[in-house]
Design an enzyme around this catalytic site. Structure first.
Site, short mmCIF file in Angstrom:
data_model
loop_
_atom_site.label_atom_id
_atom_site.label_comp_id
_atom_site.label_asym_id
_atom_site.label_seq_id
_atom_site.Cartn_x
_atom_site.Cartn_y
_atom_site.Cartn_z
N GLU A 261 0.85 -1.20 0.00
CA GLU A 261 0.00 0.00 0.00
C GLU A 261 0.87 1.24 0.00
OE1 GLU A 261 -2.88 0.82 3.04
OE2 GLU A 261 -3.60 -1.25 3.07
N GLU A 315 -13.75 5.86 -1.82
CA GLU A 315 -14.72 5.01 -1.12
C GLU A 315 -15.50 5.86 -0.12
OE1 GLU A 315 -12.85 1.10 0.03
OE2 GLU A 315 -11.10 2.04 -0.93
N LYS A 318 -15.81 5.46 4.02
CA LYS A 318 -14.68 5.57 4.92
C LYS A 318 -14.96 6.68 5.94
CE LYS A 318 -11.70 2.49 3.36
NZ LYS A 318 -10.41 2.86 2.77
N GLU A 323 -9.62 9.86 4.01
CA GLU A 323 -9.71 8.42 3.72
C GLU A 323 -10.66 8.13 2.58
OE1 GLU A 323 -9.28 5.64 7.44
OE2 GLU A 323 -10.39 7.44 8.06
#
Length: 492
Positions: A261, A315, A318, A323
């Protein structure tokens, strides 16, 4: 006298290795309620991007089915909570039977990630069962004749007690010999990688503005490591070398490293330092160039790290704004920004099979992934000198940010393409342009998708002129190389 067969073999090898291996993957997270169907995602990645491997945070069966026959490799994750049970072989065999065997071999499995950042949880039960679970899953794979699938587990950089300078890198005391040495030994025995999650975004110091350029791969004075005599010009290399140093201190510097990541948010809370599209473009774009260059790091020269960018999508479920904004793409498959992951296969029917059209039949013109900065600047200069409205990419315009050559060139090239009649050849730009069906618009920056203006007549860029792409130059070099080989064969 040279053997003609050997020369022909050399020519064949040169041809077969001409393509550059792409090592950039993405983390395909699903903490959202507005994402496209996995089948749409799989087709999009295969047909329009250079992304050839993904990493999941579970073993979602819909996603695994969707990526069958795509050629895109998949890393699946065993949930943190499953680790204690997976330490027993019967449970590990059952997990393989449920999550791998029904999809193999149509879906290409790269590896199994056992949990995520387990050491950072400080959960003694999970930590104690981590390596036994990895061992059990590896044995279950062997029993199923799936030894090509690797087993690993991603770690945050919190595993280090010291990381600055890189030569001081060391695992946390109490964990180094008892936890990490056995894990690294497992990786050595199974030829699997040690997976880490480096995030320069969390490493720069907002009170020291110079550290931001260091984190973003931008020009900076660098950080000198007195112990090794090496100068670091970016934080990513420094973080990777700190991990390498820690591994070397335990005698495991031969184990490969994978970046599980890394990424940068394109938006965040008000006044949150460092966030923004321009910084996200700089970090991820420069990261891709750096990793694919094969330069490696100061302590690991000439190494190419398999690297997964976080993340594929923004997303929306989150917990924080930042985030929710790590994605390269929006849920409608429009890019949040372009870091060069689109492929020539995204071109229209004139260049081969028609790509998937997720947003309708409209077309846009953008730079190819391998277009050089020199070519991009030439494209901007050409378009803006031909009467095309380049106001949106000037300072204060809605498309000025991110302030990068690639972003500005994309807008300018598309404006020219749309106003010139939207013919495929209007997007040639000396072989540096590519037609896409994915709308590159973002935030307040709208890319036109139909001819605009007052019918301005413009001259077409000269494909043989100053805008010749880096790819064309490489082809010329390859042609000269092949010509030398043929001359040698002729005089034998």
């Amino acid at each position: 006298m040279p053997n003609p067969f050997h020369l022909l073999l050399l020519l064949f090898l040169r041809l077969s290795t001409a393509a550059t291996t792409n090592t950039i993957g993405v983390n395909y997270g699903t903490v959202a309620d507005n994402l496209p169907p996995p089948s749409t995602v799989a087709t999009f990645l295969k047909s329009q991007t250079t992304i050839n491997h993904i990493k999941l945070y579970d073993a979602n069966p819909d996603i695994l089915r969707a990526f069958a026959n795509t050629g895109i490799s998949v890393t699946v994750t065993a949930a943190n909570g499953d680790i204690p049970s997976l330490s027993k072989l019967p449970s590990a065999k059952s997990w393989i039977t449920t999550n791998i065997l029904p999809y193999h071999p149509k879906t290409i499995f790269n590896r199994i990630a056992v949990g995520n950042e387990i050491i950072a949880t400080s959960d003694k039960n999970l930590i104690a069962h981590l390596l036994p679970a990895m061992e059990a899953l590896q044995k279950a794979l062997t029993l199923s004749n799936l030894t090509h699938i690797q087993v690993s587990t991603p770690h945050s950089l919190g595993i280090l007690s010291s990381s600055e300078p890189p030569s001081a890198g060391a695992f946390r005391r109490g964990y180094d010999v008892t936890i990490f040495a056995p894990i690294l030994d497992f990786h050595r025995r199974t030829k699997s990688p040690f997976m880490v999650n480096p995030y320069p975004f969390f490493g720069f110091d907002p009170t020291r503005p110079e550290t931001l350029n260091y984190a973003l791969f931008k020009p900076n004075g660098g950080v000198f490591d007195k112990m090794t005599g090496l100068n670091y010009t970016n934080m990513f290399d420094a973080q990777m070398d700190a991990v390498f140093t820690a591994m070397k201190k335990l005698g495991y510097d031969d184990v490969e490293l994978v970046v599980a990541e890394t990424g940068w948010p394109s938006a965040g809370d008000p006044n949150q330092p460092g966030v923004g599209i321009e910084n996200a473009v700089s970090y991820n774009g420069n990261l891709i160039k750096h990793v694919n260059s094969g330069k490696g790091t100061p302590l690991m020269p000439n190494r190419t790290f398999e690297t997964y960018i976080f993340s594929l999508f923004n997303e929306n479920l989150k917990p924080t704004v930042s985030e929710r904004n790590y994605g390269l793409f929006k849920p409608n498959l429009a890019p949040v920004y372009d870091v060069g992951v689109f492929t020539q296969q995204a071109m229209g029917p004139a260049s081969g099979p028609t790509a998937m059209v997720p947003l309708g039949s409209k077309k846009w013109c953008v730079p190819k992934a391998n277009a050089s900065e020199k070519a991009l600047q030439a494209n901007i200069d050409y378009v803006c000198s031909r009467g095309i409205n380049c106001g949106p990419i000037k300072d204060g315009g809605p498309c000025f940010k991110p302030n990068t050559l690639r972003s500005h060139a994309a807008y300018a090239m598309n404006a020219y393409y749309q106003q010139s009649g939207r013919h495929d050849f209007d997007c040639d730009f000396g072989h540096t342009g590519v037609i896409t069906f994915t709308n590159p618009s973002y935030e307040k920056c709208t890319y036109p998708s139909a001819a605009t203006g007052s019918g301005l007549t413009v001259n077409k860029p000269d494909p043989g002129g100053s805008q010749k792409s880096a790819t064309s130059n490489l082809r010329l070099c390859d042609f000269l190389f092949y010509l030398q080989i043929l001359i040698c064969l002729f005089f034998l």
